[in-house]
Design a protein around this motif. Structure first.
Motif, PDB file in Angstrom:
ATOM      1  N   ALA A  61       0.829  -1.210   0.000  1.00  0.00           N
ATOM      2  CA  ALA A  61       0.000   0.000   0.000  1.00  0.00           C
ATOM      3  C   ALA A  61       0.862   1.257   0.000  1.00  0.00           C
ATOM      4  N   ALA A  62       1.969   1.239   0.737  1.00  0.00           N
ATOM      5  CA  ALA A  62       2.862   2.402   0.783  1.00  0.00           C
ATOM      6  C   ALA A  62       3.529   2.638  -0.563  1.00  0.00           C
ATOM      7  N   THR A  63       3.850   1.555  -1.265  1.00  0.00           N
ATOM      8  CA  THR A  63       4.556   1.656  -2.546  1.00  0.00           C
ATOM      9  C   THR A  63       3.623   1.973  -3.700  1.00  0.00           C
ATOM     10  N   ASN A  64       2.493   1.256  -3.767  1.00  0.00           N
ATOM     11  CA  ASN A  64       1.615   1.343  -4.939  1.00  0.00           C
ATOM     12  C   ASN A  64       0.219   1.873  -4.657  1.00  0.00           C
ATOM     13  N   GLY A  65      -0.084   2.199  -3.416  1.00  0.00           N
ATOM     14  CA  GLY A  65      -1.438   2.606  -3.067  1.00  0.00           C
ATOM     15  C   GLY A  65      -2.321   1.378  -2.900  1.00  0.00           C
ATOM     16  N   LEU A  66      -3.561   1.610  -2.538  1.00  0.00           N
ATOM     17  CA  LEU A  66      -4.516   0.523  -2.343  1.00  0.00           C
ATOM     18  C   LEU A  66      -5.320   0.314  -3.625  1.00  0.00           C
ATOM     19  N   PRO A  67      -5.213  -0.855  -4.239  1.00  0.00           N
ATOM     20  CA  PRO A  67      -5.939  -1.093  -5.487  1.00  0.00           C
ATOM     21  C   PRO A  67      -7.429  -1.363  -5.254  1.00  0.00           C
ATOM     22  N   GLN A  73      -7.883   3.942   4.037  1.00  0.00           N
ATOM     23  CA  GLN A  73      -8.683   3.814   2.822  1.00  0.00           C
ATOM     24  C   GLN A  73      -8.452   5.017   1.929  1.00  0.00           C
ATOM     25  N   HIS A  74      -9.170   6.095   2.160  1.00  0.00           N
ATOM     26  CA  HIS A  74      -9.054   7.259   1.282  1.00  0.00           C
ATOM     27  C   HIS A  74      -8.176   8.364   1.865  1.00  0.00           C
ATOM     28  N   GLN A  75      -8.270   8.562   3.161  1.00  0.00           N
ATOM     29  CA  GLN A  75      -7.617   9.711   3.772  1.00  0.00           C
ATOM     30  C   GLN A  75      -6.494   9.295   4.703  1.00  0.00           C
ATOM     31  N   TYR A  76      -5.378   8.904   4.108  1.00  0.00           N
ATOM     32  CA  TYR A  76      -4.160   8.639   4.867  1.00  0.00           C
ATOM     33  C   TYR A  76      -2.998   9.130   4.016  1.00  0.00           C
ATOM     34  N   GLU A  78       4.323   3.852  10.225  1.00  0.00           N
ATOM     35  CA  GLU A  78       3.909   5.215  10.550  1.00  0.00           C
ATOM     36  C   GLU A  78       2.944   5.684   9.482  1.00  0.00           C
ATOM     37  N   VAL A  79       1.980   6.494   9.896  1.00  0.00           N
ATOM     38  CA  VAL A  79       0.998   7.019   8.953  1.00  0.00           C
ATOM     39  C   VAL A  79       0.430   8.332   9.500  1.00  0.00           C
ATOM     40  N   LEU A  80       0.053   9.210   8.596  1.00  0.00           N
ATOM     41  CA  LEU A  80      -0.658  10.436   8.964  1.00  0.00           C
ATOM     42  C   LEU A  80      -2.138  10.214   8.696  1.00  0.00           C
ATOM     43  N   LEU A  81      -2.964  10.495   9.704  1.00  0.00           N
ATOM     44  CA  LEU A  81      -4.411  10.397   9.576  1.00  0.00           C
ATOM     45  C   LEU A  81      -5.027  11.719   9.996  1.00  0.00           C
ATOM     46  N   SER A  82      -6.221  11.981   9.508  1.00  0.00           N
ATOM     47  CA  SER A  82      -6.908  13.218   9.827  1.00  0.00           C
ATOM     48  C   SER A  82      -7.905  12.990  10.962  1.00  0.00           C
ATOM     49  N   PHE A  83      -7.773  13.780  12.019  1.00  0.00           N
ATOM     50  CA  PHE A  83      -8.703  13.776  13.140  1.00  0.00           C
ATOM     51  C   PHE A  83      -9.220  15.198  13.279  1.00  0.00           C
ATOM     52  N   HIS A 109      -4.073  16.774  10.649  1.00  0.00           N
ATOM     53  CA  HIS A 109      -3.263  15.583  10.376  1.00  0.00           C
ATOM     54  C   HIS A 109      -2.401  15.260  11.592  1.00  0.00           C
ATOM     55  N   GLU A 110      -2.498  14.012  12.018  1.00  0.00           N
ATOM     56  CA  GLU A 110      -1.741  13.543  13.176  1.00  0.00           C
ATOM     57  C   GLU A 110      -0.935  12.320  12.769  1.00  0.00           C
ATOM     58  N   LYS A 111       0.310  12.253  13.256  1.00  0.00           N
ATOM     59  CA  LYS A 111       1.181  11.119  12.956  1.00  0.00           C
ATOM     60  C   LYS A 111       0.988  10.033  14.012  1.00  0.00           C
ATOM     61  N   LEU A 112       0.826   8.795  13.542  1.00  0.00           N
ATOM     62  CA  LEU A 112       0.748   7.637  14.413  1.00  0.00           C
ATOM     63  C   LEU A 112       1.895   6.712  14.059  1.00  0.00           C
ATOM     64  N   SER A 113       2.554   6.179  15.060  1.00  0.00           N
ATOM     65  CA  SER A 113       3.630   5.220  14.867  1.00  0.00           C
ATOM     66  C   SER A 113       3.274   3.985  15.696  1.00  0.00           C
ATOM     67  N   ILE A 114       3.089   2.857  15.000  1.00  0.00           N
ATOM     68  CA  ILE A 114       2.554   1.671  15.655  1.00  0.00           C
ATOM     69  C   ILE A 114       3.464   0.472  15.409  1.00  0.00           C
TER      70      ILE A 114
END
Length: 178
Positions: free
Chosen positions: A22-28, A63-66, A77-82, A86-91
């Motif tokens: 998903a990071a390389t090619n997006g979600l198909p 899905q759409h907003q990351y 790690e990913v940025l999500l909108s709350f 935009h907030e960074k999460l590292s899991i």
């Protein structure tokens, strides 16, 4: 040999590979991910307001907003909108309790060791693998598509060998000597 740890490592690598793709090619197509994780485990880095709101477990939706999805060996790690911020999460992968792609009815469920039990090399065994049907660990998305309290209780999980269309859950703990 600790087969439970080998299986857990292999199943977590499925999550790592899916996120890397998903990071390389997006979600198909219609693919999207529900990722449930323990918010209080060491290494989980989320904003304080999320940790306060989701004291034990949280589910995020990719899905759409990351943005800025980065996958490393031990974490992502990913940025999500709350609330439009935009907030960074590292899991860490070791904190994940569930991974679901509802578009193909695929899910993995993990049992995560508590901080006191957690070992850096590998957390304790796999609780369940859900190859088809209703996801066992997905919560209802909230706050746009970003987060929700996660997880269905284990009592709601269908029995192994459930009829077609239901989830088949295989619990490896049944086979482990205690």
């Amino acid at each position: 040999m600790r087969y439970d740890r080998l299986v857990e490592e292999a199943l977590r690598s499925v999550v790592r590979t899916a996120l890397t793709e998903a990071a390389t090619n997006g979600l198909p197509g219609d693919h999207h991910f529900y990722i449930t994780f323990k918010t209080h485990l060491a290494g989980v880095d989320i904003p304080a307001f999320l940790r306060q709101k989701y004291e034990d477990e949280m589910t995020i939706v990719l899905q759409h907003q990351y943005w800025g999805l980065k996958v490393m060996e031990e974490r992502f790690e990913v940025l999500l909108s709350f609330n439009d911020v935009h907030e960074k999460l590292s899991i860490p992968f070791a904190a994940i309790t569930g991974f679901v792609d509802p578009s193909v009815k695929f899910g993995l469920q993990f049992q995560v060791a508590t901080d006191a039990e957690q070992q850096p090399s590998a957390p304790e065994g796999v609780a369940a693998f859900t190859p088809a049907g209703k996801p066992a660990a997905a919560g209802t998305p909230a706050e746009s598509e970003a987060a929700s309290e996660g997880g269905a209780p284990e009592d709601d999980a269908p029995e192994a060998g459930a009829p077609e269309g239901g989830a088949n859950v295989v619990t490896l703990d049944k086979f482990r000597k205690k």
